[in-house]
Design a protein around this motif. Structure first.
Motif, PDB file in Angstrom:
ATOM      1  N   UNK A 189       0.802  -1.140   0.087  1.00 21.94           N
ATOM      2  CA  UNK A 189      -0.153   0.176   0.084  1.00 21.94           C
ATOM      3  C   UNK A 189       0.792   1.247   0.061  1.00 21.94           C
ATOM      4  N   UNK A 190       2.010   1.302   0.935  1.00 20.61           N
ATOM      5  CA  UNK A 190       2.882   2.499   0.599  1.00 20.61           C
ATOM      6  C   UNK A 190       4.333   1.869   0.449  1.00 20.61           C
ATOM      7  N   UNK A 191       5.310   2.748   0.277  1.00 20.11           N
ATOM      8  CA  UNK A 191       6.522   2.659  -0.022  1.00 20.11           C
ATOM      9  C   UNK A 191       7.142   2.238   1.505  1.00 20.11           C
ATOM     10  N   UNK A 192       6.797   2.889   2.300  1.00 19.53           N
ATOM     11  CA  UNK A 192       7.255   2.284   3.607  1.00 19.53           C
ATOM     12  C   UNK A 192       7.065   0.975   4.059  1.00 19.53           C
ATOM     13  N   UNK A 193       5.828   0.239   3.805  1.00 20.08           N
ATOM     14  CA  UNK A 193       5.483  -1.025   3.820  1.00 20.08           C
ATOM     15  C   UNK A 193       6.193  -1.946   2.834  1.00 20.08           C
ATOM     16  N   UNK A 194       6.552  -1.414   1.587  1.00 16.82           N
ATOM     17  CA  UNK A 194       7.428  -2.123   0.550  1.00 16.82           C
ATOM     18  C   UNK A 194       8.915  -2.311   1.160  1.00 16.82           C
ATOM     19  N   UNK A 195       9.140  -1.500   1.913  1.00 18.46           N
ATOM     20  CA  UNK A 195      10.626  -1.474   2.632  1.00 18.46           C
ATOM     21  C   UNK A 195      10.703  -2.494   3.695  1.00 18.46           C
ATOM     22  N   UNK A 196       9.695  -2.343   4.607  1.00 23.75           N
ATOM     23  CA  UNK A 196       9.733  -3.235   5.910  1.00 23.75           C
ATOM     24  C   UNK A 196       9.077  -4.529   5.781  1.00 23.75           C
ATOM     25  N   UNK A 197       7.913  -4.640   5.190  1.00 22.99           N
ATOM     26  CA  UNK A 197       7.173  -6.107   5.186  1.00 22.99           C
ATOM     27  C   UNK A 197       8.136  -7.075   4.743  1.00 22.99           C
ATOM     28  N   UNK A 198       8.881  -7.009   3.420  1.00 23.05           N
ATOM     29  CA  UNK A 198       9.605  -8.136   2.918  1.00 23.05           C
ATOM     30  C   UNK A 198      10.661  -8.631   4.017  1.00 23.05           C
ATOM     31  N   UNK A 199      11.410  -7.697   4.555  1.00 23.77           N
ATOM     32  CA  UNK A 199      12.455  -7.796   5.526  1.00 23.77           C
ATOM     33  C   UNK A 199      11.822  -8.511   6.948  1.00 23.77           C
ATOM     34  N   UNK A 200      10.761  -7.630   7.315  1.00 26.22           N
ATOM     35  CA  UNK A 200      10.290  -8.493   8.631  1.00 26.22           C
ATOM     36  C   UNK A 200       9.694 -10.038   8.103  1.00 26.22           C
ATOM     37  N   UNK A 201       8.945 -10.215   7.145  1.00 25.19           N
ATOM     38  CA  UNK A 201       8.560 -11.692   7.083  1.00 25.19           C
ATOM     39  C   UNK A 201       9.851 -12.521   6.799  1.00 25.19           C
ATOM     40  N   UNK A 202      10.673 -11.994   6.087  1.00 22.26           N
ATOM     41  CA  UNK A 202      12.018 -13.030   5.883  1.00 22.26           C
ATOM     42  C   UNK A 202      12.748 -13.065   7.162  1.00 22.26           C
ATOM     43  N   UNK A 203      13.040 -12.418   7.922  1.00 23.31           N
ATOM     44  CA  UNK A 203      13.581 -12.699   9.330  1.00 23.31           C
ATOM     45  C   UNK A 203      12.849 -13.339  10.288  1.00 23.31           C
ATOM     46  N   UNK A 204      11.430 -13.414  10.101  1.00 21.72           N
ATOM     47  CA  UNK A 204      10.666 -14.234  11.155  1.00 21.72           C
ATOM     48  C   UNK A 204      10.961 -15.745  10.902  1.00 21.72           C
TER      49      UNK A 204
END
Length: 399
Positions: A189-204
């Motif tokens: 939805x936003x550029x911020x989520x495009x930055x944060x969500x991929x990293x958060x999902x992977x490092x979980x």
């Protein structure tokens, strides 16, 4: 996959091996040639702008193909512009243009890797990765071996780079005809989520850090062996530009085709982990071929054998490695996650193999150096064995 893989692989040799050969015959110093490998930094840093590719797209051709098409047209112009200069008189200008080509190429890779991850069905991953690598490595032969022959005997270096730019235009036409994915993932939805969500999902995920380290180390020995391979064949062994180009074109192409087709077939039967381990061992042992070339009198047959073995084993390892990267990606964030993972794989080639190979060669000599590259491959294989449970779980998820 074949044509877009070709488009992805074409710029790399033009900013590495072919540019290295051009600089070598222009009597540029070995140290300067070594630092030219830093041009590839864009491939390592591409994860920094990959969220833009996940978040935004041009209003035509879809989220992935619009980026691919735009970068292909710009690459055609930038590659052709490199043909206007020479390493002997305008090394800095030529290097800057090569940096632009590497940046655009890395951006194309972000979009293409995401596109291939999105468009391939689950049962097509092994074959898709193999065909993708086949196109990539054919492009490396065309922009590497074939380009050397064309430059040496027909068009000169400038004309060769103009021709390679024209090839990119042809690839752009294929992008216009490529299909869209059957299932289109949601856009962040936003550029911020495009930055944060991929990293958060992977490092979980379990073992995320060691998986990232595995990606850095898996092809490190191969990266060291190939960092100055063109200079080794020209200056270290004494072959001519045309001889190197001819052998790369003929034997490199045949071995590439065999390696890619064999890799896809074996991966479908053996599974991802066993393929990674077996092909990784082949990839490491194949460096002995260059050692043999360094300690025996120069002969076209021995060079042909070394090039064939390197392309065959390197193609097998790369096919399995690309399949691993695709399996690790969540389709919602495939551009950012694949960019991060593939950028890590370029860390060794760009920041370790490139700058360190010249002093290692000068200190150890070519034969001992190639022996050392086999040892450099071992930590990645040990780490792969240690994380075999996580790799096998990816096979279960994808099946």
């Amino acid at each position: 996959m074949l044509i877009l893989g070709f488009s992805s692989g074409l710029p790399l040799a033009l900013t590495t091996g072919t540019l290295q050969a051009w600089a070598t015959v222009s009597n540029v110093s070995l140290q300067d040639i070594g630092f030219l490998t830093l041009i590839g930094s864009a491939y390592t840093l591409k994860f920094l702008w990959s969220p833009l590719v996940d978040r935004y797209a041009l209003p035509v051709l879809g989220r992935r193909r619009s980026w691919i098409f735009m970068t292909q047209i710009l690459l055609a112009m930038a590659i052709a512009s490199m043909g206007l200069f020479s390493p002997s008189g305008s090394l800095a200008t030529l290097a800057m243009l090569a940096v632009v080509v590497a940046f655009l190429s890395a951006t194309q890779d972000i979009a293409f890797d995401a596109y291939s991850t999105d468009v391939l069905r689950k049962h097509e991953l092994a074959a898709g990765a193999a065909v993708k690598v086949l196109g990539y490595r054919i492009a490396m032969v065309v922009s590497g071996g074939l380009a050397l022959i064309i430059a040496d005997q027909w068009l000169g270096w400038g004309g060769t780079y103009f021709l390679m730019g024209a090839f990119m235009v042809v690839c752009a036409c294929a992008t216009l005809l490529a299909p869209e994915p059957e299932v289109v993932a949601r856009t962040p939805r936003t550029l911020g989520l495009a930055v944060v969500e991929p990293l958060a999902e992977f490092f979980k995920r379990r073992g995320a850090i060691t998986i990232l380290l595995l990606i850095v180390l898996y092809k490190l020995g191969d990266a060291f062996a190939g960092a100055l391979s063109t200079t080794f064949l020209l200056r270290g062994v004494g072959f001519s530009v045309s001889e190197v180009g001819t052998v790369n074109k003929v034997f490199g192409l045949v071995a590439t085709i065999i390696g890619a087709l064999l890799g896809g077939s074996l991966m479908a039967r053996m599974g991802l982990y066993r393929s990674l381990m077996m092909f990784g061992i082949f990839q490491a042992v194949s460096n002995f071929a260059y050692w043999v070339l360094a300690v025996t009198p120069p002969h076209l047959y021995s060079m042909a054998a070394a090039v064939a073995i390197e392309n065959l084993c390197g193609g097998l390892g790369t096919a399995a490695f690309v399949a691993l990267l695709m399996a690790l990606c969540n389709q919602e964030f495939s551009a950012t996650q694949f960019a991060l993972l593939s950028a890590l794989s370029a860390v060794g080639r760009t920041y370790l193999a490139g700058p360190l190979t010249p002093p290692l060669v000068e200190h150890l000599g070519w034969p001992t150096f190639f022996m050392a590259t086999v040892a450099i491959s071992v930590p990645g294989l040990l780490l792969l064995w240690w994380r075999r449970a996580e790799i096998k779980s990816l096979e279960t998820m994808r099946s």
